[in-house]
Design an enzyme around this catalytic site. Structure first.
Site: not given
Ligand code: GLN
Length: 191
Positions: A81, A171, A173
């Site tokens: 990002c 994202h 994560e």
């Protein structure tokens, strides 16, 4: 695998979640706050957050040349990002500090207000189906010859790789899925 250390640039943004994913793979995750800490790691993740803020702090803490040297030495760097924007050679609009390591052009906040944050099912080359979380995400507006597109959403490029550099507009994560971090770990092991 246990002795592989992966750094997460810890100036601003989603740092802890990346470290948790790295540790879930049996590698060691390190929050990198000073350029000299790059000497101890085999790969670096530049997290999501605000690319203007991260870029300014990178200038202030002398990270720009240090991360460039790290990447140019062949060590893998993954930008998610805002991190993708920072790795890009160009951005479609505006002017802000960039690392410029990867031959892509990024467009910030590209999905607009209606799609400020959303989830999408992607099919990632070498990984397979992946549920991706986008938050005020950029997209990849253009890529150079040496860049491989790994995933698209609505015919828009959202993940790409150029040798030791990896970027995703989303994202990974923020979900429990560690396969992209595993892919990055494999890149480090091959480097
Ligand atoms: N919109 C942010 C930027 O341009 C990126 C958002 C994110 O990292 N989730 O820097």
């Amino acid at each position: 695998m246990n002795n592989i250390k992966i750094g997460v640039l810890a100036l601003q943004g989603a740092v802890r979640e990346h470290i948790q994913h790295i540790e879930a793979l049996g590698a060691t995750g390190v929050a990198v706050k000073r350029p000299r800490e790059l000497d101890d790691i085999a790969g670096l993740i530049i997290p999501g957050g605000e690319s203007t803020a991260i870029g300014k702090l990178m200038v202030e803490y002398d990270f720009i040349d240090a991360v460039r040297a790290f990447g140019e030495a062949g060590k893998p760097v993954y930008g998610t990002c805002a991190g993708m924007i920072l790795l890009a050679q160009r951005i479609a609009e505006g002017d802000q500090p960039l690392l410029g390591l990867m031959d892509i052009e990024a467009r910030r906040n590209a999905f607009g207000r209606q799609r400020e944050s959303f989830e999408a099912n992607l099919d990632i080359a070498g990984i397979g189906p992946f549920r991706a979380v986008f938050i005020r995400a950029p997209w990849i507006e253009a890529i150079g010859e040496g860049v491989q597109t790994l995933a698209e959403f609505d015919n828009i490029k959202v993940m790409a790789r150029q040798n030791q550099y990896l970027v995703s507009a989303f994202h990974p994560e923020l979900t429990g899925d560690v396969r992209i971090h595993k892919y990055f770990l494999d890149m480090i092991e091959e480097a």
